[in-house]
Design a protein around this motif. Structure first.
Motif, PDB file in Angstrom:
ATOM      1  N   ILE A  10      51.464 121.223  59.059  1.00  0.00           N
ATOM      2  CA  ILE A  10      51.695 120.020  58.257  1.00  0.00           C
ATOM      3  C   ILE A  10      52.916 119.275  58.804  1.00  0.00           C
ATOM      4  O   ILE A  10      53.854 119.878  59.318  1.00  0.00           O
ATOM      5  N   THR A  14      54.688 115.017  55.143  1.00  0.00           N
ATOM      6  CA  THR A  14      53.659 115.483  54.216  1.00  0.00           C
ATOM      7  C   THR A  14      54.224 116.422  53.162  1.00  0.00           C
ATOM      8  O   THR A  14      53.707 116.504  52.045  1.00  0.00           O
ATOM      9  N   ASN A  17      54.674 115.458  49.587  1.00  0.00           N
ATOM     10  CA  ASN A  17      53.488 114.838  48.994  1.00  0.00           C
ATOM     11  C   ASN A  17      52.292 115.773  48.889  1.00  0.00           C
ATOM     12  O   ASN A  17      51.169 115.318  48.681  1.00  0.00           O
ATOM     13  N   ASP A 179      47.880 112.222  58.299  1.00  0.00           N
ATOM     14  CA  ASP A 179      47.936 111.308  57.153  1.00  0.00           C
ATOM     15  C   ASP A 179      46.662 110.499  56.971  1.00  0.00           C
ATOM     16  O   ASP A 179      46.600 109.593  56.150  1.00  0.00           O
ATOM     17  N   ASN A 233      43.328 115.448  56.325  1.00  0.00           N
ATOM     18  CA  ASN A 233      44.488 115.197  55.467  1.00  0.00           C
ATOM     19  C   ASN A 233      44.424 116.016  54.180  1.00  0.00           C
ATOM     20  O   ASN A 233      45.343 115.967  53.372  1.00  0.00           O
TER      21      ASN A 233
END
Length: 243
Positions: A10, A14, A17, A179, A233
């Motif tokens: 990741i 990220t 979130n 993303d 994502n």
């Protein structure tokens, strides 16, 4: 190493979130007795801190040129900011977490790719599998840094690190999170990507910038024997599967 390890990469942006679906997927993997290793990036955070300190951010061919000062910032961000933040969030969702880095028991050994051009940027050449063992009830969080044979630190692209580690420890699955939903063409998801199609998309600049090293890393892992490789994502959606 437990059988059927799963590697998840990741990005640093990220981490704050991550949604409930992400954590639910991790719980499901643990219920299947899968060991989980999460490799986290931190590129935008490294750039942001460099700019705050009025230090130049230099990239060549998509690779961050890493002099001694940039390397110190990368270590500071990856080990002191991104890794603790991810560990805190995983712990808050009920996971047992252990943070590891290259300095522990020769965990990740690497070599510089081109010292004259890129400075302290490397690729991983060896993994201490015994030191990286991850029980199914625990998640290992790992930064994309390595040490060379002389003990010098190397900054490693996180996608490249994840692909190489997945290969060296014979992981069954590799997820490269990004993303966007996967590799897109004219707004539509490409669910299956082979070398021929990837070359076509690259030559027409559909695959460009940050997606280029991700695609290269994905094919590297797949070619080397990782059974399933995905660019996505969301872990619960396969995104683009590499064939």
């Amino acid at each position: 190493m437990k059988s059927h390890p799963v590697i998840i990469k990741i990005g640093g942006n990220t981490i704050p979130n991550l949604d409930q679906e992400f954590y639910t997927f991790l719980h499901q993997l643990q219920m299947q007795n899968r060991s989980i290793i999460i490799i986290h990036g931190g590129g935008p955070m490294i750039s942001s801190l460099s700019e705050q300190l009025h230090l130049p951010v230099v990239k060549k061919n998509g690779i961050r040129v890493t002099d001694a000062t940039t390397l110190a910032i990368a270590k500071m961000v990856l080990l002191g900011q991104a890794q603790p933040l991810l560990a805190q969030q995983l712990s808050a969702h009920g996971f047992k977490v252990v943070c590891k880095n290259a300095a522990m028991n020769h965990l990740l050994t690497g070599q510089a790719i081109d010292q004259a051009t890129y400075g302290s940027v490397g690729t991983i050449t060896k993994v201490n599998q015994a030191a990286l063992q991850t029980p199914a009830n625990q998640i290992t969080v790992l930064a994309p840094l390595a040490l060379d044979d002389q003990g010098n630190w190397l900054n490693v692209n996180a996608d490249e690190a994840a692909a190489t580690i997945a290969t060296l420890i014979h992981a069954e699955k590799l997820y490269l999170m990004t993303d966007v939903a996967g590799v897109l063409y004219e707004g539509h998801l490409i669910s299956q990507l082979n070398h021929h199609l990837a070359d076509q998309l690259a030559s027409s600049h559909v695959i460009r910038s940050g997606m280029v090293p991700k695609i290269k890393a994905a094919f590297k892992a797949k070619t080397a024997g990782v059974n399933q490789v995905f660019i996505t994502n969301q872990l619960c959606h396969p995104g683009t599967a590499i064939n």
